[in-house]
Scaffold this motif. Structure first.
Motif, PDB file in Angstrom:
ATOM      1  N   GLU A   1       0.821  -1.205  -0.162  1.00 48.64           N
ATOM      2  CA  GLU A   1      -0.020  -0.096   0.044  1.00 48.64           C
ATOM      3  C   GLU A   1       0.698   1.194  -0.040  1.00 48.64           C
ATOM      4  O   GLU A   1       0.640   2.227  -0.564  1.00 48.64           O
ATOM      5  CB  GLU A   1      -0.800  -0.011   1.251  1.00 48.64           C
ATOM      6  CG  GLU A   1      -1.758   1.662   1.319  1.00 48.64           C
ATOM      7  CD  GLU A   1      -2.625   1.176   2.432  1.00 48.64           C
ATOM      8  OE1 GLU A   1      -2.904   2.450   3.083  1.00 48.64           O
ATOM      9  OE2 GLU A   1      -2.957   0.267   3.130  1.00 48.64           O
TER      10      GLU A   1
ATOM     11  N   ALA B   1       2.297   1.949  -3.360  1.00 49.69           N
ATOM     12  CA  ALA B   1       1.334   2.305  -4.435  1.00 49.69           C
ATOM     13  C   ALA B   1       1.229   3.643  -4.961  1.00 49.69           C
ATOM     14  O   ALA B   1       1.039   4.152  -5.785  1.00 49.69           O
ATOM     15  CB  ALA B   1      -0.029   1.886  -3.807  1.00 49.69           C
ATOM     16  N   HIS B   2       1.667   4.767  -4.206  1.00 54.57           N
ATOM     17  CA  HIS B   2       1.797   5.877  -4.348  1.00 54.57           C
ATOM     18  C   HIS B   2       2.985   6.544  -4.914  1.00 54.57           C
ATOM     19  O   HIS B   2       4.131   6.177  -4.201  1.00 54.57           O
ATOM     20  CB  HIS B   2       1.238   6.787  -3.281  1.00 54.57           C
ATOM     21  CG  HIS B   2       0.872   7.981  -3.556  1.00 54.57           C
ATOM     22  ND1 HIS B   2       1.498   9.241  -3.824  1.00 54.57           N
ATOM     23  CD2 HIS B   2      -0.358   8.605  -3.781  1.00 54.57           C
ATOM     24  CE1 HIS B   2       0.910  10.036  -4.352  1.00 54.57           C
ATOM     25  NE2 HIS B   2      -0.379  10.079  -4.185  1.00 54.57           N
ATOM     26  N   PRO B   3       3.236   7.241  -6.143  1.00 56.07           N
ATOM     27  CA  PRO B   3       4.524   7.651  -6.552  1.00 56.07           C
ATOM     28  C   PRO B   3       5.156   8.821  -5.855  1.00 56.07           C
ATOM     29  O   PRO B   3       6.409   8.577  -5.714  1.00 56.07           O
ATOM     30  CB  PRO B   3       4.045   8.147  -7.877  1.00 56.07           C
ATOM     31  CG  PRO B   3       2.597   8.542  -8.029  1.00 56.07           C
ATOM     32  CD  PRO B   3       2.173   7.579  -6.876  1.00 56.07           C
ATOM     33  N   THR B   4       4.508   9.518  -4.851  1.00 53.41           N
ATOM     34  CA  THR B   4       5.140  10.314  -3.976  1.00 53.41           C
ATOM     35  C   THR B   4       5.876   9.489  -3.041  1.00 53.41           C
ATOM     36  O   THR B   4       6.991   9.852  -2.471  1.00 53.41           O
ATOM     37  CB  THR B   4       4.233  11.313  -3.457  1.00 53.41           C
ATOM     38  OG1 THR B   4       3.406  12.030  -4.369  1.00 53.41           O
ATOM     39  CG2 THR B   4       4.693  12.237  -2.326  1.00 53.41           C
ATOM     40  N   ARG B   5       5.222   8.292  -2.484  1.00 55.25           N
ATOM     41  CA  ARG B   5       5.985   7.771  -1.397  1.00 55.25           C
ATOM     42  C   ARG B   5       7.202   7.096  -2.010  1.00 55.25           C
ATOM     43  O   ARG B   5       8.194   6.864  -1.359  1.00 55.25           O
ATOM     44  CB  ARG B   5       5.051   6.625  -0.752  1.00 55.25           C
ATOM     45  CG  ARG B   5       4.010   7.414  -0.075  1.00 55.25           C
ATOM     46  CD  ARG B   5       2.973   6.440   0.947  1.00 55.25           C
ATOM     47  NE  ARG B   5       2.139   5.827   0.343  1.00 55.25           N
ATOM     48  CZ  ARG B   5       0.804   6.181   0.067  1.00 55.25           C
ATOM     49  NH1 ARG B   5       0.385   7.267   0.441  1.00 55.25           N
ATOM     50  NH2 ARG B   5       0.129   5.364  -0.597  1.00 55.25           N
ATOM     51  N   ARG B   6       7.069   6.397  -3.115  1.00 52.82           N
ATOM     52  CA  ARG B   6       8.231   5.902  -3.826  1.00 52.82           C
ATOM     53  C   ARG B   6       9.311   6.867  -4.116  1.00 52.82           C
ATOM     54  O   ARG B   6      10.424   6.473  -3.807  1.00 52.82           O
ATOM     55  CB  ARG B   6       7.836   5.237  -5.253  1.00 52.82           C
ATOM     56  CG  ARG B   6       6.711   3.960  -5.183  1.00 52.82           C
ATOM     57  CD  ARG B   6       6.794   3.162  -6.260  1.00 52.82           C
ATOM     58  NE  ARG B   6       6.272   3.914  -7.513  1.00 52.82           N
ATOM     59  CZ  ARG B   6       4.961   4.136  -7.841  1.00 52.82           C
ATOM     60  NH1 ARG B   6       4.026   3.668  -7.173  1.00 52.82           N
ATOM     61  NH2 ARG B   6       4.748   4.963  -8.763  1.00 52.82           N
TER      62      ARG B   6
ATOM     63  N   THR C   1       0.187  16.945   3.585  1.00 52.69           N
ATOM     64  CA  THR C   1       0.094  15.943   2.651  1.00 52.69           C
ATOM     65  C   THR C   1       1.605  14.913   2.626  1.00 52.69           C
ATOM     66  O   THR C   1       1.339  13.818   2.738  1.00 52.69           O
ATOM     67  CB  THR C   1      -0.002  16.534   1.544  1.00 52.69           C
ATOM     68  OG1 THR C   1      -1.332  17.104   1.162  1.00 52.69           O
ATOM     69  CG2 THR C   1      -0.170  15.312   0.091  1.00 52.69           C
TER      70      THR C   1
ATOM     71  N   HIS D   1       2.098  11.310   4.100  1.00 53.39           N
ATOM     72  CA  HIS D   1       2.945  10.182   3.070  1.00 53.39           C
ATOM     73  C   HIS D   1       3.952   9.439   3.911  1.00 53.39           C
ATOM     74  O   HIS D   1       4.042   8.321   4.048  1.00 53.39           O
ATOM     75  CB  HIS D   1       3.388  10.734   1.896  1.00 53.39           C
ATOM     76  CG  HIS D   1       2.498  10.966   0.704  1.00 53.39           C
ATOM     77  ND1 HIS D   1       1.765   9.871   0.166  1.00 53.39           N
ATOM     78  CD2 HIS D   1       2.200  12.171   0.154  1.00 53.39           C
ATOM     79  CE1 HIS D   1       1.009  10.645  -0.435  1.00 53.39           C
ATOM     80  NE2 HIS D   1       1.213  11.765  -0.685  1.00 53.39           N
TER      81      HIS D   1
END
Length: 110
Positions: free
Chosen positions: A10, A13-18, A44, A48
């Motif tokens: 999970e 799944a988000h590009p910002t977290r990657r 925000t 994250h």
């Protein structure tokens, strides 16, 4: 009880977290430094970071009034590796072969 592998995927799944994980590969960063790299608001980015922390992918420590984040690389590697071993059994064999190959003396050193 939460499914920690699901938490990891999970989080990924988000590009910002990657991107945050990639940024932390270079070493520890303050929350403000991380936030300055994105156009998203501070809250925000904080959310994250919370998702990444809850998944066990980053750790945080306080230094005076700053919060510093570090990558927990082993956690990511183990979670993804375990999953791949489940769905791609040949990965187990490849890993075993690589381990044997890295522990054996190379021809160049013999």
């Amino acid at each position: 009880m939460t499914d920690t592998v699901s938490d990891v995927f999970e989080a990924l799944a988000h590009p910002t977290r990657r991107q945050i994980l990639q940024d932390l590969k270079g070493g520890e960063l303050a929350a403000g430094e991380i936030a300055s790299r994105f156009s998203a608001s501070g809250p925000t980015i904080s959310r994250h970071l919370g998702v990444l922390r809850n998944a066990g992918l980053v750790t945080e420590r306080r230094d005076a009034n700053r919060i510093l984040y570090s990558l927990v690389g082993d956690r990511l590697a183990l979670s993804v590796g375990d999953f791949l071993s489940t769905v791609c059994p040949e990965q187990i064999v490849l890993r075993t072969v690589r381990k044997r190959g890295s522990s054996a003396p190379s021809a160049a050193t013999s």
